[in-house]
Design a protein around this motif. Sequence first.
Motif, PDB file in Angstrom:
ATOM      1  N   MET A   1       0.717  -1.136  -0.388  1.00 36.65           N
ATOM      2  CA  MET A   1       0.385  -0.085   0.182  1.00 36.65           C
ATOM      3  C   MET A   1       1.125   1.315  -0.024  1.00 36.65           C
ATOM      4  N   THR A   2       0.656   2.026  -1.120  1.00 42.18           N
ATOM      5  CA  THR A   2       1.194   2.993  -0.883  1.00 42.18           C
ATOM      6  C   THR A   2       0.772   4.069  -0.534  1.00 42.18           C
ATOM      7  N   THR A   3       1.743   4.856   0.892  1.00 41.68           N
ATOM      8  CA  THR A   3       1.995   6.322   1.838  1.00 41.68           C
ATOM      9  C   THR A   3       1.799   7.503   0.987  1.00 41.68           C
ATOM     10  N   GLN A   4       0.859   8.070   0.601  1.00 48.73           N
ATOM     11  CA  GLN A   4       1.000   8.883  -0.276  1.00 48.73           C
ATOM     12  C   GLN A   4       2.150  10.389   0.887  1.00 48.73           C
ATOM     13  N   GLN A   5       3.331  10.864  -0.313  1.00 51.31           N
ATOM     14  CA  GLN A   5       4.082  11.601   1.020  1.00 51.31           C
ATOM     15  C   GLN A   5       3.301  12.724   1.192  1.00 51.31           C
ATOM     16  N   PRO A   6       3.831  13.345   2.549  1.00 54.50           N
ATOM     17  CA  PRO A   6       3.269  15.674   2.773  1.00 54.50           C
ATOM     18  C   PRO A   6       3.291  16.185   1.854  1.00 54.50           C
ATOM     19  N   ILE A   7       2.831  17.694   1.985  1.00 59.03           N
ATOM     20  CA  ILE A   7       3.459  18.550   0.949  1.00 59.03           C
ATOM     21  C   ILE A   7       4.497  19.439   1.427  1.00 59.03           C
ATOM     22  N   ARG A   8       5.649  19.084   1.365  1.00 60.44           N
ATOM     23  CA  ARG A   8       6.784  19.734   2.126  1.00 60.44           C
ATOM     24  C   ARG A   8       6.521  21.674   1.799  1.00 60.44           C
ATOM     25  N   VAL A   9       6.857  21.763   3.081  1.00 61.60           N
ATOM     26  CA  VAL A   9       7.185  23.358   3.291  1.00 61.60           C
ATOM     27  C   VAL A   9       7.831  23.910   3.793  1.00 61.60           C
ATOM     28  N   LEU A  10       8.312  24.791   2.772  1.00 67.39           N
ATOM     29  CA  LEU A  10       9.519  25.825   3.349  1.00 67.39           C
ATOM     30  C   LEU A  10       9.123  27.262   3.592  1.00 67.39           C
ATOM     31  N   VAL A  11       9.930  27.398   4.936  1.00 66.53           N
ATOM     32  CA  VAL A  11       9.242  28.487   5.202  1.00 66.53           C
ATOM     33  C   VAL A  11      10.354  29.643   5.931  1.00 66.53           C
ATOM     34  N   VAL A  12       9.496  30.699   4.479  1.00 66.31           N
ATOM     35  CA  VAL A  12      10.549  32.463   4.457  1.00 66.31           C
ATOM     36  C   VAL A  12      10.259  33.216   5.082  1.00 66.31           C
ATOM     37  N   GLU A  13      10.687  33.655   6.823  1.00 65.23           N
ATOM     38  CA  GLU A  13       9.682  34.739   6.882  1.00 65.23           C
ATOM     39  C   GLU A  13      11.032  35.030   7.979  1.00 65.23           C
ATOM     40  N   ASP A  14      11.055  36.797   7.772  1.00 61.46           N
ATOM     41  CA  ASP A  14      12.837  37.163   8.403  1.00 61.46           C
ATOM     42  C   ASP A  14      12.667  36.922  10.158  1.00 61.46           C
ATOM     43  N   ASP A  15      11.197  37.351  10.901  1.00 59.89           N
ATOM     44  CA  ASP A  15      11.027  37.489  11.846  1.00 59.89           C
ATOM     45  C   ASP A  15      11.728  35.846  12.388  1.00 59.89           C
ATOM     46  N   PRO A  16      12.283  35.639  13.601  1.00 63.81           N
ATOM     47  CA  PRO A  16      12.458  34.475  14.298  1.00 63.81           C
ATOM     48  C   PRO A  16      11.451  33.416  14.950  1.00 63.81           C
ATOM     49  N   VAL A  17      10.487  34.773  15.141  1.00 64.45           N
ATOM     50  CA  VAL A  17       9.443  34.291  16.147  1.00 64.45           C
ATOM     51  C   VAL A  17       8.529  34.100  15.602  1.00 64.45           C
ATOM     52  N   ALA A  18       8.007  34.759  14.713  1.00 59.55           N
ATOM     53  CA  ALA A  18       6.932  34.371  13.644  1.00 59.55           C
ATOM     54  C   ALA A  18       7.457  32.692  12.782  1.00 59.55           C
ATOM     55  N   ALA A  19       8.425  32.675  12.229  1.00 57.94           N
ATOM     56  CA  ALA A  19       8.648  31.800  12.066  1.00 57.94           C
ATOM     57  C   ALA A  19       8.861  30.237  12.243  1.00 57.94           C
ATOM     58  N   ASP A  20       8.732  30.576  13.721  1.00 57.50           N
ATOM     59  CA  ASP A  20       8.921  29.865  14.558  1.00 57.50           C
ATOM     60  C   ASP A  20       7.899  29.044  14.351  1.00 57.50           C
ATOM     61  N   ALA A  21       6.575  30.058  14.471  1.00 55.05           N
ATOM     62  CA  ALA A  21       5.017  29.805  14.894  1.00 55.05           C
ATOM     63  C   ALA A  21       4.570  29.911  13.435  1.00 55.05           C
ATOM     64  N   HIS A  22       5.405  29.942  12.891  1.00 54.59           N
ATOM     65  CA  HIS A  22       4.595  29.158  11.449  1.00 54.59           C
ATOM     66  C   HIS A  22       4.931  27.647  11.025  1.00 54.59           C
ATOM     67  N   VAL A  23       6.355  27.628  11.474  1.00 53.78           N
ATOM     68  CA  VAL A  23       6.686  25.808  11.301  1.00 53.78           C
ATOM     69  C   VAL A  23       6.046  25.342  12.094  1.00 53.78           C
ATOM     70  N   LEU A  24       5.039  25.877  13.287  1.00 53.85           N
ATOM     71  CA  LEU A  24       4.071  24.790  14.338  1.00 53.85           C
ATOM     72  C   LEU A  24       3.221  24.695  13.222  1.00 53.85           C
ATOM     73  N   TYR A  25       2.580  25.628  13.000  1.00 60.82           N
ATOM     74  CA  TYR A  25       1.687  25.633  12.645  1.00 60.82           C
ATOM     75  C   TYR A  25       1.441  24.857  11.266  1.00 60.82           C
ATOM     76  N   VAL A  26       2.466  24.692  10.561  1.00 59.55           N
ATOM     77  CA  VAL A  26       2.217  24.035   9.243  1.00 59.55           C
ATOM     78  C   VAL A  26       2.245  22.531  10.090  1.00 59.55           C
ATOM     79  N   ASN A  27       3.001  22.484  10.916  1.00 54.17           N
ATOM     80  CA  ASN A  27       3.434  21.112  11.483  1.00 54.17           C
ATOM     81  C   ASN A  27       2.212  20.756  11.560  1.00 54.17           C
ATOM     82  N   ARG A  28       0.928  21.638  12.180  1.00 54.65           N
ATOM     83  CA  ARG A  28       0.307  21.552  13.122  1.00 54.65           C
ATOM     84  C   ARG A  28      -1.130  20.636  12.007  1.00 54.65           C
ATOM     85  N   VAL A  29      -0.947  20.580  10.316  1.00 55.79           N
ATOM     86  CA  VAL A  29      -1.751  20.642   9.967  1.00 55.79           C
ATOM     87  C   VAL A  29      -1.850  18.942   8.963  1.00 55.79           C
TER      88      VAL A  29
END
Length: 231
Positions: A1-29
Amino acid sequence: MTTQQPIRVLVVEDDPVAADAHVLYVNRVTGFTAVGKAHTGAEARRLLDRTAVDLLLLDLHLPDGHGLQLARQLRAAGHQADVIAVTSARDLTVVREGVSLGVVQYVLKPFTFATLRDRLIRYAEFHASAGEASGQDEVDRALATLRAPGPAALPKGLSAPTLERVTVALRDCAEGLTATGLAEVVGISRITARRYLEHLVDAGRAERSPQYGTVGRPELQYRWVRGQGQH
């Protein structure tokens, strides 16, 4: 059975705090994984040269150039990743320019996890479209998945204009505000102010902490979450 690969996302954001938050957001979906983060366009290009990426979550205001300039450079270099643009700008000329560069969605700052989750889920449906369309209706349906619905409904009793005033007041007050202080600034009741503040906390745009040094039960102090502001 083939498992569908997750969509790979690169977060590009100059604010380190916002970048970390966006990474967390993406990984929660479900179905998405953040494969890296970059704080500049140059760093994003280096990561893309060695990392497979399906989607960029791209802040348009980077320290070394505009995000659309980066998107143009990536297209010229043969990178085919789609782009969800993150911006506080509301210039529709920029929106139109982005369409030709692979920008499939725009998310206006400040945004909540629920807003980004909706955009990602819609993108996943579009990304999964494959094969030959049976007709115009199927083509239209595929494209329609990218279009967001109307604004998410606020909790009963809250209004968008008042929420905007509350947001501005809290964001502009670096030391934070209590419900009482916010009520005085915005011109609403303390109970109403508390409801708006709690809504911002639930949305991840504000944080609360007890305010000590007062007589009796300490009143809660609310602060805007750094990295959620416009820039």
